[in-house]
Write an enzyme that holds these catalytic residues in place. Structure first.
Site, short mmCIF file in Angstrom:
data_model
loop_
_atom_site.label_atom_id
_atom_site.label_comp_id
_atom_site.label_asym_id
_atom_site.label_seq_id
_atom_site.Cartn_x
_atom_site.Cartn_y
_atom_site.Cartn_z
N GLU A 199 0.97 -1.42 -0.05
CA GLU A 199 0.21 -0.20 0.00
C GLU A 199 0.74 1.27 0.01
O GLU A 199 0.79 2.46 -0.27
CB GLU A 199 -0.92 -0.44 1.29
CG GLU A 199 -1.82 -0.92 0.95
CD GLU A 199 -3.19 -1.10 2.62
OE1 GLU A 199 -2.61 -0.20 3.04
OE2 GLU A 199 -3.57 -2.37 2.33
N LYS A 331 -15.44 -1.98 3.06
CA LYS A 331 -15.17 -1.75 1.95
C LYS A 331 -16.23 -2.22 0.77
O LYS A 331 -16.44 -3.45 0.93
CB LYS A 331 -13.73 -2.98 1.81
CG LYS A 331 -12.39 -2.85 2.89
CD LYS A 331 -11.56 -3.59 3.27
CE LYS A 331 -10.19 -2.85 3.71
NZ LYS A 331 -9.46 -4.15 4.28
#
Ligand code: PGA
Ligand code: ZN
Length: 412
Positions: A199, A331
């Site tokens: 990430e 999400k």
């Protein structure tokens, strides 16, 4: 009102280089919504599966066989599109068609509808007339399943510019801390390679506490006081450490094991010592009571469920009953369709559970989740700091700062 005139898909790759699908939904032959599905590495046990039998090709084949069922639907009719997907797959986790297909078809339809209406996507997704920016929450240092051997067991250390009054300032501060941390790491270890995890957070060879200390140092070097201009957050991603057989959290890299009680103390010490604003999955994905203990103890910290809740409204309802968290990760692809995710967001908002809309570690360069974070009144947007697929989401926030309907920052 515009009707879907075509729906097509293709195989592409995500930021980890794994195959995924991209879906094009067109309304009236010209308004294109295009969405490429992301995927996670620390995946919750109960989240929607990305593809049937792990095959993106199978998801596309199912779409091709059934594309006529979508043609003629209103592109803004999210429920109708969701119901059509459910008529192809009535499982709870989209195991027949793949959650990635549900994700991409629903968001692409709404993007197509927003283009037809000549309005930004966040506006199409909400009936509200004024909006606020979520605070960007970004990964500055990564370990766990997002980085290699020798990095911390803890998956993510994050920064959030909680004192910022504008989105421009909040993004700039996150970037400055990420940059400064590189200097701190280079000073501490001349062999530091500037390697980064999935990430975009730095991936140094450091144990957990040291990783937290260098993160504090980076903030202090810039003249920031923790809890004032900036605060740190941690995603423990504890299901990665949880060993069902031993009934212990095994910190392989640091070389210790925690019983359930020790894990709660371990997390509580870190929350206190580093004044964390945000703590995700401090215990494993089925430890609702242990999460409740932390939630009771730290009312001013976002005690957040990710793998614990998996953007699932039934699990959220259970967690609300047991007071297991005061914040949840949203999400969309954990839920499957955008309709599922927006229903989840409504339940969270009605129960004063704070929302943090989040990316996945395997991302696309799309930026619809920036709109989803705004439309769902999320307090934070967890999208990383650097890397094309992360900066795309932040750059979209900057574009949206030109919009009159969004005023100021969310109240955390
Ligand atoms: P994932 O992890 O996208 O790899 O599942 C991100 C997270 O745990 O928050
Ligand atoms: Zn997580």
């Amino acid at each position: 009102m515009t009707k879907i005139s075509s729906i097509e898909g293709r195989i592409l790759y995500n930021s980890r280089g794994s195959k995924t699908i991209e879906i094009d939904v067109k309304s009236e032959g010209k308004f294109l919504g295009r969405v490429c599905a992301p995927s996670g590495a620390s995946v919750g046990k109960y989240e929607a599966v990305s593809f049937p039998n792990g095959s993106p090709e199978e998801s596309l084949r199912i779409l091709q066989e059934n594309s006529q069922k979508f043609i003629g639907l209103e592109s803004s009719d999210l429920k109708g599109i969701h119901d059509t997907l459910k008529s192809l797959d009535n499982s709870t986790n989209y195991s027949k068609i793949g959650g990635a297909l549900a994700f991409a078809v629903t968001i692409a339809s709404m993007e197509s509808a927003s283009k037809a209406a000549d309005e930004p996507l966040f506006k199409t997704l909400s009936s509200e007339s004024s909006f606020k920016f979520p605070f960007p929450l970004g990964n500055i240092l990564g370990g766990g399943v997002h980085a290699g051997p020798g990095t911390p067991d803890i998956q993510e250390i994050l920064i959030c510019a909680i004192g910022s009054k504008t989105i421009e300032d909040a993004i700039e501060i996150n970037l400055s801390v990420h940059k400064e941390l590189r200097h701190v790491l280079e000073k501490a270890d001349p062999n530091f390679t500037n390697g980064r995890g999935d990430e975009g957070g730095w991936a140094p060879k450091l144990e957990n506490q040291k990783a937290l200390e260098v993160s504090v140092k980076a903030c202090e070097n810039l003249g920031f006081t923790l809890g004032k201009e900036v605060s740190l957050g941690v995603d423990f991603a504890s299901s990665t450490q949880w060993n069902e057989e031993k009934q212990k959290y095994v910190y392989d890299r640091a070389g210790f094991e925690n019983s359930t009680g020790e894990q709660i103390d371990f997390a509580a010490n870190i929350i206190e010592k580093y004044k964390l604003i945000f703590v995700e999955d401090a215990v494993h994905e089925e430890a609702f009571e242990d999460m409740a203990e932390l939630t009771a103890k730290f009312p001013n910290t976002l005690i957040t469920g990710d793998d614990l809740i998996v953007t699932n409204k039934e699990i959220l309802t259970k967690a609300i009953g047991s007071k297991s968290c005061n914040a949840v990760i949203l999400k969309v692809n954990q839920a499957g369709s955008l309709y599922d995710a927006l229903e989840f967001a409504n339940i969270a908002n009605q129960n004063n559970i704070k929302l943090i809309t989040s990316h996945r570690s395997g991302e696309s360069i799309d930026s619809q989740i920036s709109h989803i974070g705004i439309a769902t009144r999320s307090k934070m947007l967890k999208v990383g700091i650097v890397g094309g697929e992360r900066i795309a989401k932040l750059n979209e926030l900057l574009r949206l700062s030109e919009h009159d309907l969004i005023r100021g920052m969310a109240e955390i």
